[in-house]
Scaffold this motif. Structure first.
Motif, PDB file in Angstrom:
ATOM      1  N   ASN B  99       0.811  -1.215   0.000  1.00  0.00           N
ATOM      2  CA  ASN B  99       0.000   0.000   0.000  1.00  0.00           C
ATOM      3  C   ASN B  99       0.850   1.274   0.000  1.00  0.00           C
ATOM      4  O   ASN B  99       0.387   2.332  -0.399  1.00  0.00           O
ATOM      5  CB  ASN B  99      -0.934  -0.023   1.212  1.00  0.00           C
ATOM      6  N   GLN B 100       2.090   1.155   0.470  1.00  0.00           N
ATOM      7  CA  GLN B 100       2.959   2.342   0.502  1.00  0.00           C
ATOM      8  C   GLN B 100       3.836   2.442  -0.730  1.00  0.00           C
ATOM      9  O   GLN B 100       4.611   3.378  -0.889  1.00  0.00           O
ATOM     10  CB  GLN B 100       3.846   2.315   1.752  1.00  0.00           C
ATOM     11  N   ALA B 102       5.063   3.366  -4.181  1.00  0.00           N
ATOM     12  CA  ALA B 102       4.861   4.359  -5.253  1.00  0.00           C
ATOM     13  C   ALA B 102       3.525   5.094  -5.155  1.00  0.00           C
ATOM     14  O   ALA B 102       3.244   5.754  -4.160  1.00  0.00           O
ATOM     15  CB  ALA B 102       5.040   3.698  -6.604  1.00  0.00           C
ATOM     16  N   SER B 103       2.676   4.959  -6.185  1.00  0.00           N
ATOM     17  CA  SER B 103       1.387   5.663  -6.210  1.00  0.00           C
ATOM     18  C   SER B 103       0.330   4.708  -6.743  1.00  0.00           C
ATOM     19  O   SER B 103       0.651   3.628  -7.227  1.00  0.00           O
ATOM     20  CB  SER B 103       1.487   6.865  -7.150  1.00  0.00           C
ATOM     21  N   GLY B 104      -0.929   5.141  -6.666  1.00  0.00           N
ATOM     22  CA  GLY B 104      -2.024   4.298  -7.142  1.00  0.00           C
ATOM     23  C   GLY B 104      -1.851   3.849  -8.589  1.00  0.00           C
ATOM     24  O   GLY B 104      -2.121   2.699  -8.936  1.00  0.00           O
ATOM     25  N   ILE B 106       0.866   3.362 -10.206  1.00  0.00           N
ATOM     26  CA  ILE B 106       1.929   2.351 -10.312  1.00  0.00           C
ATOM     27  C   ILE B 106       1.457   1.042  -9.674  1.00  0.00           C
ATOM     28  O   ILE B 106       1.664  -0.040 -10.224  1.00  0.00           O
ATOM     29  CB  ILE B 106       3.231   2.845  -9.611  1.00  0.00           C
ATOM     30  N   ARG B 107       0.799   1.136  -8.506  1.00  0.00           N
ATOM     31  CA  ARG B 107       0.335  -0.079  -7.826  1.00  0.00           C
ATOM     32  C   ARG B 107      -0.649  -0.881  -8.680  1.00  0.00           C
ATOM     33  O   ARG B 107      -0.784  -2.074  -8.531  1.00  0.00           O
ATOM     34  CB  ARG B 107      -0.344   0.268  -6.493  1.00  0.00           C
ATOM     35  N   SER B 194       4.500   9.901  -0.774  1.00  0.00           N
ATOM     36  CA  SER B 194       4.137   9.141  -1.967  1.00  0.00           C
ATOM     37  C   SER B 194       5.274   9.135  -2.970  1.00  0.00           C
ATOM     38  O   SER B 194       6.139  10.002  -2.930  1.00  0.00           O
ATOM     39  CB  SER B 194       2.914   9.762  -2.622  1.00  0.00           C
ATOM     40  N   MET B 195       5.259   8.194  -3.861  1.00  0.00           N
ATOM     41  CA  MET B 195       6.241   8.104  -4.938  1.00  0.00           C
ATOM     42  C   MET B 195       7.645   8.264  -4.386  1.00  0.00           C
ATOM     43  O   MET B 195       8.451   8.998  -4.914  1.00  0.00           O
ATOM     44  CB  MET B 195       6.005   9.216  -5.974  1.00  0.00           C
TER      45      MET B 195
END
Lengths: 164, 288
Positions: B99-100, B102-104, B106-107, B194-195
């Motif tokens: 959940n931590q 990169a970013s949404g 990328i996830r 983030s990121m």
């Protein structure tokens, strides 16, 4: 097996298309250069800034880090796909909320920001979930905005869920 | 950036493509989020990317809950890991690491296999898997399978134990279903939330019986050595202790033991001194 060009079939903003592309073509270049949809913005081109965010089958991704060959059989939505021809209501509710709350300043991050918010809104609605400000921040963590300070963007997202 | 792409859809096609590329320049691409950045910065000549985006094999693509273990296919994305209920409940360290990451955006595409095979000392899910003592299931193009403990999978900065004709198929994580409590999480320190490529990261997974005894501890640290390190002596120190009786002197001793595994470098993101200070403090903090 490897070939010099690849044939892909996909839907973009509701329109079905077939294209023959070079194998290393990035999705952002397919969208901007080959299909001339310039609403999707090139920013850092390293996945950091989110300006190039588009939806693949409803999920937000960075089009600068996505191979165009991987959209075969999938549905792409870009910022152009959110507005309509209806003169009385040309914008998507997300776009409308961004305008109403002053979430747009220079505008460069806006298309990507709107696409991330759109994916989040649909995800929340599908799960009957009303997000708080922290969840909204998490949802737009992958989109940089250097003008607004984010507060008005977060206000805009919050307004989408008011009355629910 | 110019390369060829081969997109195998079945195991047979995958084996063929791997065999056909032996002795040539090829890379695997799953989510491609690290690979494409690397290739943009440093284009490679005559490269073939073996694109796993269309590989249709549940052993690569699914999360399986078995009795006593969870098996995660190498092509499972970070987002799918965060939405899996068993992982959320029994393996919070892996949930938090995913959940931590990169970013949404990328996830949504980045895979657990990619995070492992990139073999970055700062890998988030990789750090969690070291703490969990996961095992890597490796498949070779002749169909043979071998299993290696995750610590042996990483052999250096961006180096793995994979041979030229091998591919990571899945990771298997032991899960304790006896109903013991878990104290488990992932702490990532970076410049922003983030990121962020971590400056120091700590993955911990501690199991505690109903009468407060620590039966199992897994501690891994990232970004402070050439590979992610499992801090065995810190784990041994905790095992057998009463969880609620760990006070400030115990947690300092625990943090000192963890520090023995760190050999950080100074670079553009942080100095070695800073990394050690932060590691000590976050190690202590898991008992606060």
């Amino acid at each position: 097996m490897p070939t010099d060009t690849h044939k892909i079939t996909f839907t973009i903003n509701g329109r079905k298309m077939e294209r023959t592309i070079s194998p290393s073509l990035l999705l952002i270049d397919l969208i901007r250069e080959e299909l001339s949809l310039k609403g999707t913005k090139p920013g850092c081109l390293e996945g950091e800034c989110g300006a190039c965010t588009v939806l693949i089958n409803g999920d937000a991704i960075s089009s600068c880090l996505y191979l165009a060959v991987n959209v075969n059989g999938k549905e792409i939505t870009t910022i152009e796909g959110l507005s309509t021809d209806d003169r009385n209501a040309p914008f998507d509710p997300v776009q409308e909320a961004m305008i109403q709350h002053g979430g747009v300043q220079c505008g460069y991050c806006t298309p990507g920001m709107v696409m991330s918010i759109k994916a989040f809104q649909e995800h929340c609605e599908a799960n009957r979930f009303v997000p708080g400000r922290e969840e909204i921040k998490k949802a737009i963590e992958g989109n940089l905005c250097r003008c607004t300070g984010y507060t008005k963007i977060i206000d805009a997202v919050e307004s989408l869920f008011e009355g629910e | 950036m110019n390369f060829n792409v081969a997109s195998p859809e079945t195991n047979e096609e995958l084996f063929e493509v791997i065999a056909a590329n032996q002795g040539r320049n090829f890379r695997f691409g799953a989510g491609c989020t690290d690979l494409l950045i690397e290739l943009k910065k440093q284009p490679e000549k005559d490269l073939t990317v073996i694109n796993l985006g269309y590989l249709n094999d549940p052993q690569f693509n699914s999360i399986e809950n078995n009795d006593g273990s969870v098996r995660i296919g190498a092509l499972v994305t970070a987002n799918r890991i965060t939405s899996d209920l068993t992982i959320q409940e029994r393996l919070p360290v892996l949930y938090e690491a995913a959940n931590q990451l990169a970013s949404g955006q990328i996830r949504q595409v980045a895979t657990i296999g990619g995070n492992l095979c990139t073999a970055s000392p700062a890998g988030d899910m990789a750090c969690a898997l070291v703490a969990l003592k996961a095992e890597c299931e490796i498949l070779s193009a002749n169909g043979k399978v071998r299993v290696v403990p995750i610590e042996d999978f990483f052999t250096g900065v961006r180096k793995t134990d994979l041979k030229e004709n091998e591919i990571l198929r899945s990771v298997q994580i032991p899960v304790n279903n006896s109903g013991e409590k878990v104290h488990s999480g992932f702490i990532k320190v970076g410049v922003r939330r983030s990121m962020e490529c971590s400056v120091v990261s700590l993955a911990y997974h501690i199991q505690i019986t109903a009468d407060d005894i620590i039966t199992l501890a897994g501690i891994a640290i990232g970004s402070v050595a050439p590979t992610i390190k499992f801090a065995s002596s810190a784990c041994e120190y905790l095992t057998g202790k009463r969880f609620s009786e760990i006070g400030s002197s115990e947690s300092e001793e625990f943090a000192t033991k963890i520090l023995e595994y760190a050999s950080p470098i100074s670079d553009i993101r942080a100095s070695a001194w800073y990394r050690e200070e932060v590691l000590f403090n976050i190690s202590k903090s898991i008992f606060e």
